[in-house]
Write a protein that holds these residues in place. Structure first.
Motif, mmCIF file in Angstrom:
data_model
loop_
_atom_site.group_PDB
_atom_site.id
_atom_site.type_symbol
_atom_site.label_atom_id
_atom_site.label_comp_id
_atom_site.label_asym_id
_atom_site.label_seq_id
_atom_site.Cartn_x
_atom_site.Cartn_y
_atom_site.Cartn_z
ATOM 1 N N ARG A 114 -94.379 -56.874 115.088
ATOM 2 C CA ARG A 114 -95.052 -55.632 114.714
ATOM 3 C C ARG A 114 -95.625 -54.907 115.932
ATOM 4 O O ARG A 114 -96.281 -55.498 116.776
ATOM 5 N N ASP A 115 -95.338 -53.584 115.996
ATOM 6 C CA ASP A 115 -95.851 -52.694 117.045
ATOM 7 C C ASP A 115 -95.387 -53.079 118.445
ATOM 8 O O ASP A 115 -96.040 -52.745 119.435
ATOM 9 N N ASN A 116 -94.254 -53.768 118.518
ATOM 10 C CA ASN A 116 -93.656 -54.068 119.815
ATOM 11 C C ASN A 116 -92.617 -53.026 120.206
ATOM 12 O O ASN A 116 -92.647 -52.502 121.317
ATOM 13 N N ALA A 117 -91.684 -52.714 119.312
ATOM 14 C CA ALA A 117 -90.652 -51.725 119.616
ATOM 15 C C ALA A 117 -91.205 -50.309 119.574
ATOM 16 O O ALA A 117 -90.778 -49.437 120.331
ATOM 17 N N THR A 118 -92.155 -50.045 118.677
ATOM 18 C CA THR A 118 -92.799 -48.738 118.575
ATOM 19 C C THR A 118 -94.291 -48.949 118.350
ATOM 20 O O THR A 118 -94.693 -49.846 117.610
ATOM 21 N N SER A 119 -95.081 -48.105 118.961
ATOM 22 C CA SER A 119 -96.532 -48.185 118.808
ATOM 23 C C SER A 119 -96.963 -47.461 117.535
ATOM 24 O O SER A 119 -96.207 -46.651 116.982
ATOM 25 N N PRO A 120 -98.190 -47.716 117.067
ATOM 26 C CA PRO A 120 -98.684 -46.952 115.914
ATOM 27 C C PRO A 120 -98.636 -45.446 116.154
ATOM 28 O O PRO A 120 -98.331 -44.673 115.237
ATOM 29 N N GLY A 121 -98.922 -45.009 117.384
ATOM 30 C CA GLY A 121 -98.866 -43.585 117.690
ATOM 31 C C GLY A 121 -97.457 -43.019 117.582
ATOM 32 O O GLY A 121 -97.259 -41.904 117.082
ATOM 33 N N GLN A 122 -96.472 -43.783 118.033
ATOM 34 C CA GLN A 122 -95.080 -43.338 117.899
ATOM 35 C C GLN A 122 -94.679 -43.267 116.432
ATOM 36 O O GLN A 122 -93.962 -42.359 116.022
ATOM 37 N N LYS A 123 -95.136 -44.197 115.640
ATOM 38 C CA LYS A 123 -94.827 -44.188 114.205
ATOM 39 C C LYS A 123 -95.413 -42.961 113.505
ATOM 40 O O LYS A 123 -94.887 -42.507 112.485
ATOM 41 N N ASP A 124 -96.509 -42.429 114.060
ATOM 42 C CA ASP A 124 -97.120 -41.240 113.463
ATOM 43 C C ASP A 124 -96.163 -40.049 113.440
ATOM 44 O O ASP A 124 -96.345 -39.117 112.637
ATOM 45 N N LYS A 125 -95.155 -40.040 114.311
ATOM 46 C CA LYS A 125 -94.201 -38.926 114.335
ATOM 47 C C LYS A 125 -93.491 -38.760 113.006
ATOM 48 O O LYS A 125 -93.055 -37.659 112.658
ATOM 49 N N THR A 126 -93.370 -39.841 112.237
ATOM 50 C CA THR A 126 -92.661 -39.748 110.960
ATOM 51 C C THR A 126 -93.370 -38.828 109.977
ATOM 52 O O THR A 126 -92.731 -38.236 109.108
ATOM 53 N N TYR A 127 -94.698 -38.700 110.092
ATOM 54 C CA TYR A 127 -95.412 -37.738 109.247
ATOM 55 C C TYR A 127 -94.894 -36.323 109.508
ATOM 56 O O TYR A 127 -94.682 -35.546 108.563
ATOM 57 N N ARG A 128 -94.697 -35.982 110.762
ATOM 58 C CA ARG A 128 -94.222 -34.639 111.110
ATOM 59 C C ARG A 128 -92.797 -34.423 110.607
ATOM 60 O O ARG A 128 -92.457 -33.343 110.121
ATOM 61 N N TRP A 129 -91.962 -35.447 110.720
ATOM 62 C CA TRP A 129 -90.583 -35.305 110.250
ATOM 63 C C TRP A 129 -90.538 -34.990 108.758
ATOM 64 O O TRP A 129 -89.709 -34.207 108.301
ATOM 65 N N TYR A 130 -91.430 -35.620 108.006
ATOM 66 C CA TYR A 130 -91.461 -35.431 106.550
ATOM 67 C C TYR A 130 -92.399 -34.299 106.128
ATOM 68 O O TYR A 130 -92.571 -34.064 104.936
ATOM 69 N N GLY A 131 -92.999 -33.610 107.095
ATOM 70 C CA GLY A 131 -93.876 -32.489 106.774
ATOM 71 C C GLY A 131 -95.117 -32.894 106.014
ATOM 72 O O GLY A 131 -95.620 -32.131 105.173
ATOM 73 N N ILE A 132 -95.648 -34.072 106.314
ATOM 74 C CA ILE A 132 -96.818 -34.600 105.622
ATOM 75 C C ILE A 132 -97.975 -34.676 106.611
ATOM 76 O O ILE A 132 -97.848 -35.311 107.663
ATOM 77 N N LEU A 161 -88.039 -46.482 114.662
ATOM 78 C CA LEU A 161 -88.280 -45.279 113.866
ATOM 79 C C LEU A 161 -87.179 -44.997 112.846
ATOM 80 O O LEU A 161 -87.421 -44.274 111.878
ATOM 81 N N ALA A 162 -85.993 -45.537 113.013
ATOM 82 C CA ALA A 162 -84.950 -45.386 111.996
ATOM 83 C C ALA A 162 -85.287 -46.166 110.736
ATOM 84 O O ALA A 162 -84.641 -45.996 109.697
ATOM 85 N N ASN A 163 -86.302 -47.003 110.820
ATOM 86 C CA ASN A 163 -86.667 -47.882 109.709
ATOM 87 C C ASN A 163 -88.072 -47.594 109.179
ATOM 88 O O ASN A 163 -88.614 -48.375 108.406
ATOM 89 N N ILE A 164 -88.677 -46.471 109.575
ATOM 90 C CA ILE A 164 -90.068 -46.196 109.214
ATOM 91 C C ILE A 164 -90.194 -44.810 108.592
ATOM 92 O O ILE A 164 -89.583 -43.847 109.072
#
Length: 236
Positions: A114-132, A161-164
């Motif tokens: 967990r949080d090795n390949a992507t950080s929590p901050g990087q995962k936050d980008k998914t909110y922008r992709w989904y417009g949330i 990120l392809a999985n989040i």
């Protein structure tokens, strides 16, 4: 994933449900190979991971993937629950998380991947992709969204990120009834089934990526029948 021990009232499905949920071979989506991914290296995830041979950055998307644009992703509702946009979130596996690793009682997602390949901050980008909008005070009883691994880490999912995707709502219900808690129930159930050999690992990965909601009834019934004896998988 977090612990989920709540059950849904009114479930009393007949025995044998665990066998029935295996996806027929004819209806399973074909396995996809990543076209341009280097072979996973065997490395220790961190000094605290007690299991050798894990590459926490290994990534094999189930379909070709590129980073989406802002507000280009749209979840859809299936069986009353949201599933992610398959173009934006096809799901990805970590091929070094083998069945033997997942069956190892020393394996812990929080320590090893967990949080090795992507950080929590990087995962936050998914909110922008989904417009949330990223929710404030998104914790405990006020949590309305989860940055969800479509294929959970305890099912060999990749921390990439392809999985989040941001799995949100519904806000006007108790925490255990929110969508991400219902998916936790499914993930724990499938992890139990995979470790016990009732479902092949690849089938569980493909099934949860294509439509996690297909397991809701089976998972609810399983834990209703085994609530007193089953230890839910830990994410620690």
């Amino acid at each position: 994933m977090r612990y989920f021990i709540g059950t849904t009232a009114g479930v009393a499905l007949v025995g044998g449900i665990c066998v029935a949920l295996a996806i027929p071979a004819a209806s399973r989506p074909p396995a996809h190979r990543a076209a341009a991914h280097a072979p996973a290296k065997a490395s220790q995830a961190s000094g605290s991971c007690p299991v050798a041979g894990i590459d926490p950055e290994a990534n094999q998307p189930l379909a070709e993937w590129k980073e989406p644009g802002v507000s280009t992703c749209r979840p859809r509702m299936v069986n009353g629950y949201p599933v992610p946009d398959a173009t934006c979130t096809p799901g990805a596996i970590n091929p070094t998380l083998t069945l033997a690793v997942l069956q190892n009682p020393k394996f812990r997602t929080g320590l090893c991947v967990r949080d090795n390949a992507t950080s929590p901050g990087q995962k936050d980008k998914t909110y922008r992709w989904y417009g949330i909008p990223k929710p404030a005070h998104n914790t405990g009883q006020t949590q309305t969204c989860e940055k969800d691994h479509l294929i959970s880490l305890e099912l060999g999912g990749a921390d990439t990120l392809a999985n989040i995707w941001p799995q949100c709502g519904p806000s006007k219900t108790v925490l255990r009834k929110r969508y991400f808690k219902q998916k936790d129930l499914v993930e724990n159930f499938l992890a139990d089934q995979v470790r016990e050999g009732a479902i092949p690992l690849a089938d569980a990965q493909q099934g949860v990526a294509s439509d996690w909601t297909q397991y809701i009834d089976a998972a609810t019934a399983y834990y209703a029948r085994h609530a007193a004896t089953r230890r839910h998988p830990s994410d620690q």
